[in-house]
Design an enzyme around this catalytic site. Sequence first.
Site, PDB file in Angstrom:
ATOM      1  N   GLU A  36       2.803  24.613  -7.250  1.00  0.00           N
ATOM      2  CA  GLU A  36       4.300  24.901  -7.426  1.00  0.00           C
ATOM      3  C   GLU A  36       4.488  25.482  -8.907  1.00  0.00           C
ATOM      4  O   GLU A  36       4.014  25.492  -9.777  1.00  0.00           O
ATOM      5  CB  GLU A  36       5.207  23.357  -8.134  1.00  0.00           C
ATOM      6  CG  GLU A  36       6.597  23.152  -8.530  1.00  0.00           C
ATOM      7  CD  GLU A  36       6.834  24.270  -7.358  1.00  0.00           C
ATOM      8  OE1 GLU A  36       7.791  24.079  -6.258  1.00  0.00           O
ATOM      9  OE2 GLU A  36       8.008  25.424  -7.495  1.00  0.00           O
ATOM     10  N   SER A 120      15.247  28.474  -6.831  1.00  0.00           N
ATOM     11  CA  SER A 120      15.285  27.644  -8.077  1.00  0.00           C
ATOM     12  C   SER A 120      13.744  26.882  -7.900  1.00  0.00           C
ATOM     13  O   SER A 120      13.019  27.620  -7.276  1.00  0.00           O
ATOM     14  CB  SER A 120      15.226  25.829  -6.917  1.00  0.00           C
ATOM     15  OG  SER A 120      15.492  25.103  -8.439  1.00  0.00           O
ATOM     16  N   MET A 126      14.531  23.875  -4.605  1.00  0.00           N
ATOM     17  CA  MET A 126      15.878  23.576  -4.165  1.00  0.00           C
ATOM     18  C   MET A 126      16.197  22.023  -3.782  1.00  0.00           C
ATOM     19  O   MET A 126      17.277  22.006  -3.546  1.00  0.00           O
ATOM     20  CB  MET A 126      16.995  24.316  -3.528  1.00  0.00           C
ATOM     21  CG  MET A 126      16.857  25.927  -3.841  1.00  0.00           C
ATOM     22  SD  MET A 126      17.885  26.762  -2.960  1.00  0.00           S
ATOM     23  CE  MET A 126      18.427  28.619  -3.031  1.00  0.00           C
ATOM     24  N   HIS A 433      21.390  29.744   2.441  1.00  0.00           N
ATOM     25  CA  HIS A 433      20.711  29.721   3.382  1.00  0.00           C
ATOM     26  C   HIS A 433      20.352  30.836   3.675  1.00  0.00           C
ATOM     27  O   HIS A 433      20.057  31.428   5.037  1.00  0.00           O
ATOM     28  CB  HIS A 433      21.970  29.077   4.685  1.00  0.00           C
ATOM     29  CG  HIS A 433      22.088  27.624   4.559  1.00  0.00           C
ATOM     30  ND1 HIS A 433      23.709  27.314   4.837  1.00  0.00           N
ATOM     31  CD2 HIS A 433      22.219  26.928   3.301  1.00  0.00           C
ATOM     32  CE1 HIS A 433      24.194  25.539   3.784  1.00  0.00           C
ATOM     33  NE2 HIS A 433      23.214  25.861   3.108  1.00  0.00           N
ATOM     34  N   ASN A 467      13.378  27.831   5.796  1.00  0.00           N
ATOM     35  CA  ASN A 467      14.043  28.794   6.222  1.00  0.00           C
ATOM     36  C   ASN A 467      13.672  30.319   7.257  1.00  0.00           C
ATOM     37  O   ASN A 467      14.477  30.595   7.779  1.00  0.00           O
ATOM     38  CB  ASN A 467      15.317  28.828   5.499  1.00  0.00           C
ATOM     39  CG  ASN A 467      16.356  27.283   5.059  1.00  0.00           C
ATOM     40  OD1 ASN A 467      15.535  26.463   5.662  1.00  0.00           O
ATOM     41  ND2 ASN A 467      16.597  27.549   3.801  1.00  0.00           N
ATOM     42  N   THR A 479      17.776  23.066   6.862  1.00  0.00           N
ATOM     43  CA  THR A 479      17.070  22.457   5.762  1.00  0.00           C
ATOM     44  C   THR A 479      16.308  21.725   7.531  1.00  0.00           C
ATOM     45  O   THR A 479      15.345  21.616   7.717  1.00  0.00           O
ATOM     46  CB  THR A 479      17.314  21.775   4.884  1.00  0.00           C
ATOM     47  OG1 THR A 479      18.253  22.926   3.876  1.00  0.00           O
ATOM     48  CG2 THR A 479      16.300  21.117   3.777  1.00  0.00           C
TER      49      THR A 479
HETATM   50  C1  LIG Z   1      23.818  23.526  -4.225  1.00  0.00           C
HETATM   51  C2  LIG Z   1      22.472  23.561  -3.384  1.00  0.00           C
HETATM   52  C3  LIG Z   1      23.349  22.844  -2.542  1.00  0.00           C
HETATM   53  C4  LIG Z   1      22.493  23.039  -0.713  1.00  0.00           C
HETATM   54  N1  LIG Z   1      23.024  22.004   0.306  1.00  0.00           N
HETATM   55  C5  LIG Z   1      22.833  22.379   1.540  1.00  0.00           C
HETATM   56  C6  LIG Z   1      22.716  21.438   2.552  1.00  0.00           C
HETATM   57  O1  LIG Z   1      23.604  20.886   2.338  1.00  0.00           O
HETATM   58  N2  LIG Z   1      22.050  21.800   3.242  1.00  0.00           N
HETATM   59  C7  LIG Z   1      21.313  22.524   3.729  1.00  0.00           C
HETATM   60  O2  LIG Z   1      20.799  22.785   5.257  1.00  0.00           O
HETATM   61  N3  LIG Z   1      20.401  23.515   3.042  1.00  0.00           N
HETATM   62  C8  LIG Z   1      20.855  23.743   1.673  1.00  0.00           C
HETATM   63  N4  LIG Z   1      20.828  24.237   0.842  1.00  0.00           N
HETATM   64  C9  LIG Z   1      19.536  24.620   0.550  1.00  0.00           C
HETATM   65  C10 LIG Z   1      18.089  23.738   0.420  1.00  0.00           C
HETATM   66  O3  LIG Z   1      18.282  23.331  -0.763  1.00  0.00           O
HETATM   67  C11 LIG Z   1      16.876  24.859   1.046  1.00  0.00           C
HETATM   68  O4  LIG Z   1      17.040  24.761   2.630  1.00  0.00           O
HETATM   69  C12 LIG Z   1      15.356  23.386   1.533  1.00  0.00           C
HETATM   70  O5  LIG Z   1      15.383  23.487  -0.243  1.00  0.00           O
HETATM   71  C13 LIG Z   1      14.809  25.223   1.377  1.00  0.00           C
HETATM   72  O6  LIG Z   1      13.352  24.284   1.767  1.00  0.00           O
HETATM   73  P1  LIG Z   1      12.182  24.830   0.907  1.00  0.00           P
HETATM   74  O7  LIG Z   1      10.891  23.664   0.942  1.00  0.00           O
HETATM   75  O8  LIG Z   1      11.974  25.910   2.038  1.00  0.00           O
HETATM   76  O9  LIG Z   1      12.195  25.645   0.124  1.00  0.00           O
HETATM   77  P2  LIG Z   1      12.661  25.604  -1.428  1.00  0.00           P
HETATM   78  O10 LIG Z   1      13.600  24.080  -1.847  1.00  0.00           O
HETATM   79  O11 LIG Z   1      13.532  26.676  -2.052  1.00  0.00           O
HETATM   80  O12 LIG Z   1      11.228  25.339  -1.890  1.00  0.00           O
HETATM   81  C14 LIG Z   1      10.085  26.657  -2.463  1.00  0.00           C
HETATM   82  C15 LIG Z   1       9.690  25.976  -4.158  1.00  0.00           C
HETATM   83  O13 LIG Z   1       8.111  26.971  -3.538  1.00  0.00           O
HETATM   84  C16 LIG Z   1       7.821  27.482  -4.972  1.00  0.00           C
HETATM   85  N5  LIG Z   1       7.383  28.950  -4.864  1.00  0.00           N
HETATM   86  C17 LIG Z   1       7.959  30.140  -4.763  1.00  0.00           C
HETATM   87  N6  LIG Z   1       6.889  30.928  -4.905  1.00  0.00           N
HETATM   88  C18 LIG Z   1       5.895  30.447  -5.234  1.00  0.00           C
HETATM   89  C19 LIG Z   1       4.713  30.927  -5.676  1.00  0.00           C
HETATM   90  N7  LIG Z   1       4.069  32.544  -5.535  1.00  0.00           N
HETATM   91  N8  LIG Z   1       3.341  29.878  -5.942  1.00  0.00           N
HETATM   92  C20 LIG Z   1       3.413  28.222  -6.094  1.00  0.00           C
HETATM   93  N9  LIG Z   1       5.356  27.974  -5.978  1.00  0.00           N
HETATM   94  C21 LIG Z   1       6.110  29.396  -5.753  1.00  0.00           C
HETATM   95  C22 LIG Z   1       9.574  27.267  -5.962  1.00  0.00           C
HETATM   96  O14 LIG Z   1       8.973  27.474  -7.123  1.00  0.00           O
HETATM   97  C23 LIG Z   1      10.251  26.260  -5.038  1.00  0.00           C
HETATM   98  O15 LIG Z   1      10.573  25.319  -6.337  1.00  0.00           O
HETATM   99  C24 LIG Z   1      20.948  24.020  -0.387  1.00  0.00           C
HETATM  100  C25 LIG Z   1      20.440  24.016  -1.775  1.00  0.00           C
HETATM  101  C26 LIG Z   1      21.135  24.204  -3.053  1.00  0.00           C
HETATM  102  C27 LIG Z   1      20.701  24.808  -4.522  1.00  0.00           C
END
Ligand SMILES: Cc1cc2nc3c(=O)[nH]c(=O)nc-3n(C[C@H](O)[C@H](O)[C@H](O)COP(=O)(O)OP(=O)(O)OC[C@H]3O[C@@H](n4cnc5c(N)ncnc54)[C@H](O)[C@@H]3O)c2cc1C
Length: 507
Positions: A36, A120, A126, A433, A467, A479
């Site tokens: 991370e 984030s 996120m 999204h 996504n 999500t």
């Molecule tokens: C305020 C808010 C409200 C939301 N509400 C909703 C909701 O109600 N319903 C919904 O479906 N979605 C919602 N979302 C969106 C949801 O949070 C995201 O869809 C979800 O977190 C995506 O998950 P993920 O694991 O794919 O990516 P993320 O949660 O974005 O995690 C990706 C991680 O990868 C890390 N990363 C990136 N590049 C690298 C690299 N090169 N090396 C190492 N680490 C890296 C980043 O630092 C990050 O921590 C909301 C988001 C926010 C901010």
Amino acid sequence: MSESVDVVIVGSGPVGSTFARVIGDARPGCRILVVEAGPRVPGVPGLHTQTMPPEDLASAQLLTQGPQSGIDQSGLRETGEAASLDPVLDQDQLVRPGLFLLGKGAKVEGEFGMAAASMSSGVGGMGIHWSGSSPRPNGTERIPFIPADELDQAYDTADRLLSVGRDLAGGDDLLRRMRSALAAEFDGDAPDASPVIMTPLAAVVDEDGTRVSGPSVILGDLAERVPGFELRAGTLARRVLIEGGTVHGVELESRATGEIYQVRSSEVVVAADALRTPQLLFASGVRPRALGHYINDHLKMTGMAVLPDAFAADDRVPAPVRPIGVVLIPFSSRVREIQGQVHPAARSIWFSGADFAGLAFYGAKELQFSDCVVFSESERDSFGMPAMTIHYTLTDRDRATIDLLESSATRAVAALDGELKSLVFAPGGSSLHYQGSTRMGAADDGESVCDSYGRVWNVHGLTVGGNNVIPTATAANPTITSVALAVRAAQKLAERLGEPEREAEPV
Ligand SMILES: Cc1cc2nc3c(=O)[nH]c(=O)nc-3n(C[C@H](O)[C@H](O)[C@H](O)COP(=O)(O)OP(=O)(O)OC[C@H]3O[C@@H](n4cnc5c(N)ncnc54)[C@H](O)[C@@H]3O)c2cc1C
């Protein structure tokens, strides 16, 4: 390469956590390294900020702001830095706590762009800031080339992993009447219209109240059951190492010391969000035609309505007792290609107030190859990765969808005899999204980056999640779909790992 693991997972958000959990459950003898880029935050890994005491919450929000880590971003509004991207970004809610804007490159002159595109960076991604709305897609939102029963099974597992409740409000009279009033207005739109329901919410409900779940709930006690599991924070994946079309490891950078080192692995999963997953593929020399293309986010309208006495309620009832709920007007193919949510403040986890409701209406963006995130060969972002530029335009169909968002939100308020106080079409990227930038496809035809298990075409051992793999035009919060697709992809990946098969523990 002195270090060697069975699988490296890049990103610790809900999707990376799902890969770790499902692989760990199936192969508890495996070495699973989650890297991370962002720092650890207070509490157990992936704990939602809403669950933290106020001082931890403030610290977590500042820590996860990537290049703006530690900086109070309310200043962005005052200096006009955000507003220079888009005047609407003046509005307070658009630079969100715990996130950082993509900034330069988010919007090209003359295009709609994604001025509000944010990310984030911290343990949990996120997923420690999100709101937990987890509706399943309907009709054309669903992925047509995954057998329906397999997809539904994956959604069932995703619901269990995220502790999704379908009706947290139980028999609450106010929510029941509100849902009925909205159903009376929208259910008749067509004989097969998706009915108005309560929003499925990823939340843990216990004697302490209702709290949004997230990566900590997905991971559960994985660290205790799988000795080879490690979550390494402050560690950037700079490159996936590939030779002759086969993955053999990753190049990592310690954000604290700047040390660059390699870890050997024949399986790498990239779940680094919809902007940084294609970025890492680009940096690794994996550049299929569709990489970064078809990026889309939900067309978004937000507003506020004052409710009449019939829907007003005492918001002073303490949280463990207060019912929680959001009414959902779902997407319905060819009938209503938008999704509406009505949040009565008196029944909200997030805000309080006796007599108003928040409105969040999302429209499905028309998908276009020309909508894309492209990466620079020479310029770098604040992490030292290829700088991004987003090209993103609206079509005539999108403009019709925006009209539909407005008329639907207005109808919803009228159906409740409410008074619409504000309704704003948000700048691109506001939905948070982002989707489609490494989309899956049924065949390697230049229109997709991976197959339905997230396996990148022609690169053995490289899987993508998030996504970014969603290939359809949707209005549903994504999500739960990304977690479901990660469940299915992780099960497939676990099959490939060498250890003798073990019964997966029920989740
Ligand atoms: C305020 C808010 C409200 C939301 N509400 C909703 C909701 O109600 N319903 C919904 O479906 N979605 C919602 N979302 C969106 C949801 O949070 C995201 O869809 C979800 O977190 C995506 O998950 P993920 O694991 O794919 O990516 P993320 O949660 O974005 O995690 C990706 C991680 O990868 C890390 N990363 C990136 N590049 C690298 C690299 N090169 N090396 C190492 N680490 C890296 C980043 O630092 C990050 O921590 C909301 C988001 C926010 C901010």
